[in-house]
Design an enzyme around this catalytic site. Structure first.
Site, short mmCIF file in Angstrom:
data_model
loop_
_atom_site.label_atom_id
_atom_site.label_comp_id
_atom_site.label_asym_id
_atom_site.label_seq_id
_atom_site.Cartn_x
_atom_site.Cartn_y
_atom_site.Cartn_z
N LYS A 271 22.32 25.33 12.07
CA LYS A 271 23.67 26.02 12.43
C LYS A 271 23.46 27.19 13.18
O LYS A 271 22.34 27.60 13.45
CB LYS A 271 24.03 27.04 10.93
N ARG A 345 26.96 17.14 -0.09
CA ARG A 345 27.44 16.13 -0.78
C ARG A 345 26.42 15.27 -1.20
O ARG A 345 26.27 14.37 -2.02
CB ARG A 345 28.30 15.10 0.23
N1 BES Z 1 27.84 24.87 3.23
C1 BES Z 1 28.77 24.06 4.29
C2 BES Z 1 30.13 24.43 4.19
C3 BES Z 1 30.50 26.03 4.35
C4 BES Z 1 30.96 26.36 5.67
C5 BES Z 1 30.71 26.85 3.23
C6 BES Z 1 31.46 27.74 5.87
C7 BES Z 1 31.20 27.93 3.33
C8 BES Z 1 31.50 28.32 4.74
C9 BES Z 1 28.26 22.85 4.33
O1 BES Z 1 27.02 22.55 3.95
C10 BES Z 1 28.34 22.28 5.81
O2 BES Z 1 27.55 22.77 6.50
N2 BES Z 1 29.51 21.34 6.18
C11 BES Z 1 29.50 21.00 7.45
C12 BES Z 1 29.76 19.70 7.34
C13 BES Z 1 30.08 18.77 8.81
C14 BES Z 1 28.19 18.71 9.30
C15 BES Z 1 30.37 17.50 8.38
C16 BES Z 1 30.54 21.82 7.90
O3 BES Z 1 31.70 21.98 7.19
O4 BES Z 1 30.78 22.03 9.21
MN MN Z 2 25.59 22.60 5.47
#
Ligand code: BES
Ligand code: MN
Ligand code: ZN
Length: 496
Positions: A271, A345
């Site tokens: 990230k 997931r």
């Molecule tokens: N933990 C994150 C989702 C999240 C984002 C929670 C912002 C709270 C605030 C999750 O693991 C994630 O990174 N999801 C990705 C999925 C994508 C790579 C398909 C996302 O939402 O960008």
């Molecule tokens: Mn994630």
């Protein structure tokens, strides 16, 4: 916060306290109001008149050191029409107003308005939620920045009934919610899978059975999806199972399953740095499950409920999984991990399958901070709900209305499901570019791991923490969202 329920009677006023007198739009003034007004030689009604406190919601006046009473001060506050009164919000608003006031005791007069013992207990819950703080790492907090309020006494007709509602329901709900907040607030160097599991283990004191599975046991079970996520971290992954057997012996349980990513860096699909610190809260789904189990055990619910949380840390490392890796889940289904940041997931895939195989639950709900996309859809007002059963969806909608934690249902169907097919494995953990519907396709992914069990997935990414708040029940970054909702869902549908 110490909560008590007392008789309305007023002689000279409560010693050394602040008394709160609600005024409702178009309703009669209470005896408490009239008694204080009389003791203070009409200065209460004079102040209310001067301050235009006529029952309009939120309009208040404080009378400090009212002559003739032994009360430190009086807060006369407008509450709108009685028919629209929300005791929980009221208890929270007043508590937040007076938390740092220098006063130690609050006497909340709910008497004289035909309010119920349940209203009184709900006001107490509001007070407990609004007084929540996370100051444990602040060694230099100035004395005048610390809360002074220690006691909330609620005056109501029939205080013993209110006390019962508090002890048997609302008190444990407050404890469970604040516990979930504590867990979400903790930074990832303090709360990681093994330390988290140890904290849950302590809940055995409430009569829960807690079982902790380590990596070797999970490997034996074939949990390649969950273990793949934790593989880049030096901190061992854990699966924690909490059992509450308050229902009929042998009756099928309901399962609550939570995503417990104690920190989500994204892994090799790293990230960006700005805001990454928020990802200490990526275990918010698991915190909701733990908080709900605490409430359920605390009130000795007559139901069989099992909480399961998958605890992992998602780190980039030489040992971490790579984009394109193919893992085999406990279900036997293979997953191409195209993005290591779509990790929640993967954790839930194995936790849900385990719940289904091991406990054959009559219903199953998972909570997770699963997708940023749900924040695009619903912001910070509703959690996203996905279900393979209209019954469960309706139950959860009703529980949301009753617990003041809002959900909004989004669809699942075959057209979305196709988007996660992969030519290299049984599925991939993200869609192709431009597919959109990121929260729904995440739901479709989870659905592949629940078989025929009536199930719902609640995406709480926009609700587990909030950077800005207007609701006095949410004083901190962490909200504890989901604990109240799950407790209510169990109470209304699976007890007795
Ligand atoms: N933990 C994150 C989702 C999240 C984002 C929670 C912002 C709270 C605030 C999750 O693991 C994630 O990174 N999801 C990705 C999925 C994508 C790579 C398909 C996302 O939402 O960008
Ligand atoms: Mn994630
Ligand atoms: Zn995550």
């Amino acid at each position: 916060m110490k909560i008590s329920f007392i008789n309305p009677e007023i002689k000279e006023g409560q010693l050394k306290s602040v008394a709160v007198l609600p005024v409702f739009k178009g309703a009669k003034l209470s005896n408490a109001y009239k008694s204080y007004d009389k003791l203070a030689k009409k200065r209460v009604s004079a102040a209310a008149k001067a301050g235009n406190v006529d029952g309009k919601a939120g309009k208040s006046v404080q009378i400090v050191g009212p002559d003739g009473t032994k009360t430190n001060r009086l807060l006369v506050t407008g509450c709108g029409p009685l028919a629209e009164f929300k005791a929980e919000n009221f208890g929270a608003r007043v508590t937040k107003t007076l938390l740092m006031s220098g006063e130690t005791t609050l006497v909340l007069h709910l008497d004289g308005h035909d309010l119920t013992p349940t209203d009184a207990a709900q006001a107490a819950l509001g007070a407990v939620l609004a007084s929540y703080r996370f100051d444990k790492y602040r060694t230099k907090l100035a004395a005048n920045k610390k809360p002074t309020l220690k006691n909330v006494k609620i005056a109501i007709e029939n205080p013993s009934q209110a006390r019962k509602a508090w002890n048997n329901f609302y008190g444990p709900v407050g404890d469970g919610t604040n516990m979930a907040r504590d867990l979400v607030m903790e930074p990832a160097n303090k709360l990681y899978p093994t330390s988290y599991a140890a904290r849950i283990k302590k809940m055995e004191a409430l009569g829960l059975q807690v079982q902790i599975l380590g990596e070797a046991q999970m490997k034996k079970l074939g949990m390649g999806a969950l273990l793949g996520v934790g593989q880049g971290s030096p901190r061992a992954s854990q699966l924690v199972i909490m059992k509450w057997n308050g229902g009929k012996k042998g009756a099928k349980p309901v399962c609550l399953v939570g995503k417990g990513v104690t920190f989500d860096t994204g892994g090799i699909s790293l990230k960006p740095g700005a805001g990454m610190w928020d990802m200490k809260g990526d275990m918010g789904g698991s915190a909701a499950v733990v908080g709900a189990m605490r409430a359920i055990a605390g009130r000795k619910a007559k139901a069989n409920v099992i909480g399961i949380v998958g605890l992992v840390e998602n780190m980039p490392d030489g040992k971490a999984q790579n984009p394109g890796d193919i893992v085999t889940s406990m279900s036997g289904q293979t997953i191409e991990v195209q993005n290591t940041d779509a990790e929640g997931r993967l954790v839930l895939a194995d936790a849900l399958w385990y719940a289904k195989e091991k406990f054959k639950p009559k219903a199953m709900v998972n909570l997770a901070t699963l997708t940023g996309a749900i924040i695009v859809s619903l912001g910070h007002e509703h959690a996203g709900m996905f279900a393979n059963s209209d019954d469960i969806a309706e139950q959860l909608q009703a529980a949301a209305d009753n617990s003041t934690e809002a959900v909004w249902r989004l669809p699942l169907n075959k057209a979305y499901d196709k988007l996660i097919d992969s030519p290299n494995a049984d599925m991939k953990n993200i869609t192709g570019p431009g597919a959109g519907a990121g929260s729904i396709t995440a739901g479709q992914f989870l659905q592949r791991f629940v078989g025929n069990i009536p199930w719902a997935h609640i995406d709480i990414a926009g609700m587990a923490w909030k950077a800005s708040r207007t609701d006095p029940r949410e004083p901190s970054w962490a909200t504890g969202f989901g604990a109240r909702l799950m407790n209510r869902w169990v109470a209304d549908n699976y007890e007795g």
